[in-house]
Structures are given as structure tokens and as C-alpha cells.
Write a protein that holds these residues in place. Sequence first.
Motif, PDB file in Angstrom:
ATOM      1  N   TYR A 477     -17.389 -56.361   1.199  1.00 22.22           N
ATOM      2  CA  TYR A 477     -17.064 -54.938   1.272  1.00 22.22           C
ATOM      3  C   TYR A 477     -15.723 -54.687   0.599  1.00 22.22           C
ATOM      4  O   TYR A 477     -14.912 -55.610   0.398  1.00 22.22           O
ATOM      5  CB  TYR A 477     -17.027 -54.457   2.727  1.00 22.22           C
ATOM      6  CG  TYR A 477     -15.935 -55.093   3.564  1.00 22.22           C
ATOM      7  CD1 TYR A 477     -14.681 -54.489   3.699  1.00 22.22           C
ATOM      8  CD2 TYR A 477     -16.136 -56.314   4.215  1.00 22.22           C
ATOM      9  CE1 TYR A 477     -13.675 -55.073   4.456  1.00 22.22           C
ATOM     10  CE2 TYR A 477     -15.141 -56.903   4.963  1.00 22.22           C
ATOM     11  CZ  TYR A 477     -13.916 -56.290   5.082  1.00 22.22           C
ATOM     12  OH  TYR A 477     -12.919 -56.875   5.824  1.00 22.22           O
ATOM     13  N   ALA A 478     -15.476 -53.423   0.236  1.00 21.20           N
ATOM     14  CA  ALA A 478     -14.206 -53.036  -0.386  1.00 21.20           C
ATOM     15  C   ALA A 478     -13.140 -52.931   0.690  1.00 21.20           C
ATOM     16  O   ALA A 478     -13.282 -52.163   1.636  1.00 21.20           O
ATOM     17  CB  ALA A 478     -14.371 -51.709  -1.116  1.00 21.20           C
ATOM     18  N   ALA A 479     -12.073 -53.705   0.532  1.00 27.45           N
ATOM     19  CA  ALA A 479     -10.974 -53.675   1.509  1.00 27.45           C
ATOM     20  C   ALA A 479      -9.821 -52.844   0.944  1.00 27.45           C
ATOM     21  O   ALA A 479      -9.675 -51.663   1.252  1.00 27.45           O
ATOM     22  CB  ALA A 479     -10.534 -55.092   1.847  1.00 27.45           C
ATOM     23  N   GLY A 480      -8.994 -53.459   0.096  1.00 27.35           N
ATOM     24  CA  GLY A 480      -7.872 -52.733  -0.478  1.00 27.35           C
ATOM     25  C   GLY A 480      -8.318 -51.656  -1.454  1.00 27.35           C
ATOM     26  O   GLY A 480      -9.239 -51.847  -2.256  1.00 27.35           O
ATOM     27  N   ASN A 481      -7.683 -50.475  -1.376  1.00 24.75           N
ATOM     28  CA  ASN A 481      -7.933 -49.341  -2.276  1.00 24.75           C
ATOM     29  C   ASN A 481      -9.369 -48.823  -2.201  1.00 24.75           C
ATOM     30  O   ASN A 481      -9.903 -48.293  -3.183  1.00 24.75           O
ATOM     31  CB  ASN A 481      -7.597 -49.714  -3.728  1.00 24.75           C
ATOM     32  CG  ASN A 481      -6.106 -49.886  -3.946  1.00 24.75           C
ATOM     33  OD1 ASN A 481      -5.289 -49.301  -3.236  1.00 24.75           O
ATOM     34  ND2 ASN A 481      -5.734 -50.702  -4.918  1.00 24.75           N
TER      35      ASN A 481
END
Length: 498
Positions: A477-481
Amino acid sequence: MNVSGRLPIVAVILVGILLGALLLIQDKSRLPDAEESPHSVGSVAEHQSVIGPKGGELFSEDDLSLELTIHESGTFPQFRLYPYRQKQPLAPAEVKVTIALSRLGRPAQLFHFRTESDYLVSDQEVEEPHSFEMVIVAEYQDKTYRWHHSEVEARVEMSDTAMQSNGIELATAGPAVIHSKITLPGEIIFNEHHIVHVVPRLPGMVVSIKRHHGQRVKKGEVLAIMESAMLADLRSQYLLTRKRLVLAQTIYDREEQLWREKITAKQDYLVAQQQREEASIATQLAAERLRALGVQPESGLSWENIAHYEIRSPISGIVIDEAIVTGEVVKEDKTAYIVADISTVWAAVRVFPRNLHQVHTGQRAVIRANTYDLTQEGKVIYVTTLLDEQTRTAIARVQLDNRDEQWRPGMFVKADLQIEAVEVPVAVSLEAIQTLDNQSVVFGRYGDFFEMRPLKLGRSDSQMVEVIEGLFAGEHYAAGNSFIIKSELGKAGATHEH
């Protein structure tokens, strides 16, 4: 054909549906091409979007039509199918329908339908997002109909290169230790153990004020000067006893000399010795009376300042209250000053009745004054036994180091009290959580696509949050930004609307 003879055929049809659905999702990055043949997936017809009378997708072949809607009002999202024959409503019981549905990163789902009112309703929930590929199989009058349909929602295509250039970081959902906490309101107060009420200990009149409210003082520093008739009397008594002691010592020395020279009787010598001892005791008693009032016996021996009394600070700190004025006549028990040592302060945390069982001495606490950008860790040192009569709350005290004097009494603070540390099977980074359509979501990574995944969340701490439903361990999954993906969805108008 009887029912028992048809069961093997139905089973073969259902297996075929699942296999067809799985073939459709082998390449997740490939979407149906509008120029492909309407029978591009075996005998499954590609659906050309037509809106039906109920506002849903209308699937038609020969005389049979099925209108598919996703009903969400007053219940969990579910498929509803309205059958038509030659554009006229058809009794739902005459049609048997099965839907095989596939999503990015998810196993295929098989939906069965039951009759309800004038429509057919699915036997399970249609989860968000409504982004999937489906195969619809209908049986009507011994004929089988098949359609293929795609829905795309809350999905953004982004290559690895584009992802890196946008600074989007990937993480993997999985086990984590969650340090559960509760957050309670509080206020910075003085350390009550380091507050001193300064009283004169002698009645008298204030003649001079040396220190005022808010000023810093050192231990032993003069706060005010008084004139006290009682002090003048005590000092005069001390001076008188000193003179009597000097006289008694002189008489004793003379009598001792005369007795040794056998000029006087021993009786006179012993009387002089007793008088000297009595004078010494009287002098010591007068001196102790002065010391008990904080006055050094040898000070103020001149008649000019015999009545002057200095009120001194017993500790180093700040004057937080000044209750006397020049010319005022005060009693010996009046609080003239209050001095507080603020090298340590307390955070007085309000504990509501529902949280009382969760708070105890020794508990780790993080105190935050967000307005002043201050944070400090401490421990609960005391929890009051009685509840406040008006607020019905208890107070938990957390002691803070305040040698830099940044924590000021009166500040409103938040206290994060750690309850427990538990390991959960699936957790994601707190910074990955975004809000879409009033739901907490993350963006799962599937090939070159990011797609919204609504989450049911559990316990959390300052870094991680437990995922109860919505994401599996091992999923990326997308974590940062991750907010960039949300922004892209907003530009494309790809979020779910009802």
C-alpha cells in the motif's frame, strides 16, 4: 428433465463461470478494449452500457433483459436485479442468476440471488470500492445468457517511475505491536510539594516591600521588612540577659580568685557560680526565642533597628502571591507571600469515570501542549481517590521536569496515557490513512494501479493502526505521500458518489 438430472449441468455452469472470471483478471492492468468483439471472452457477451428504468445497468439479449443496480439505502450494499421480457417486467422467480465478480488483489466472489418483491437480491455484500469485473449468467426458459461487465472506481494508474518521482513510498501490511493509549485533557499546575506560604511569625507593621508578585527570589532573600513591638521586646530581653551574663561572669571570676586566695568563704564562690549559670541559661533561652522566629540573636543589636524584622524566602523560586502592602499591620499567622519552586511542575489530568480502570500510578504518559509545541514524557505519580463534586472526575498527576521553565502553570494540555502493548495480525502506517467519502482508506498497490481500500480500523498509536477489515497481511500500500493519489482521484472524479 428432472431436477436430479439438471444438478450436474448447473454445477458445470458455475465452475465455468468461476474459470471465466479468473481468466478475466489474470492481467489486472488490462482493461476491456472498446474495439474488441462483443464475444471476446468465449461466449460471454461484452456489455454496451445502457441505463435501465431503475437507473441501473441494463443487460439485454434476445427478449430477456436484466437491470443491475447496487442498492445501499438502509442496508449494506447489495446487488438488485430487475428482470424484463420484451421490455416488460418479468416475475423474478422465473429467472435464475449468478454473478462471478473479481477485483484487483482479491479472490473471485460468487453471488447468488433470491427473490424479493419485484426483484432479485444478492446473498452477500458488494464491498467498496465498486471497482471490478463481472460475469453475469442467467437461466430463463431452459436457455443460458451470459454478459461481461467492468466497473472502475477509485483507481489510479501510476507506473513505478511516476510513483518514485512523486515520492510515494510503499509499505507492506502485516503484524505490528500497537501501544494502545487514551487521550485525556489536563492542565499544568504547580508542584504542591514545592509551594511555600511565607508568614511573618510576628505581629507588626510593614515598613518596606522588597520583592513583588512574579519576581524570582533566592533562598534567604529578604522579601519585606516589618517593625514589631514584640520583636523589640524579645531583643531587649536578649540584650538584658547578655548583660546579666557578662556581670555574672565577672562576679564569678572575682569570687573564684578570692576563694583560691582563701580571702572569702567557699559559700560566696558557689553562689557566684550558680548566678552565672542561671544568667547563661536565660541568655540561651532568649536567643532560642529569636531563632524560632527566624531572627539571628546577634542581628539588630543596635537600638536603631531593634524592632526591624526581615521576612525572608525559605526557598528559591518565584513569588506567585503577594498579600501585604506598605503600612499594613499584619498578624503573625497572615500569609504574606507564596513562593513556588517551578523546577518541576505537575500535569493535572482529568480522568473520566469510564477511564478510571485504565489509569494507575507508574503508568507511562506523554504530555502535549500543542499550542506551544511542547511534548514531554513522564509517569503518573498519583491518582486522587475522591471524585470532583462538580465534574465527577478524578485527577491523575504527572510530574514534569521544568528546569528550562517552558511549562507554565495554566497551560492546557493533552495527556496520552499508554494502556497496553498488543500485537495485531494486520496493521498499516498511520500516515497512509486518508479520508474519502467519510471513510478511512488506504491505496493498495496492484501492478501499475493504486486502488482505494476502505478499512475498518482498531487500536492505534502514534505510528501504526490496526486493520480489522479491508486489507490482508502481505498486501502493498502507499504509505508516504499517499495524499498525492487522493489528489489524482479528485482530479479524475474517480471517487464513489451516491
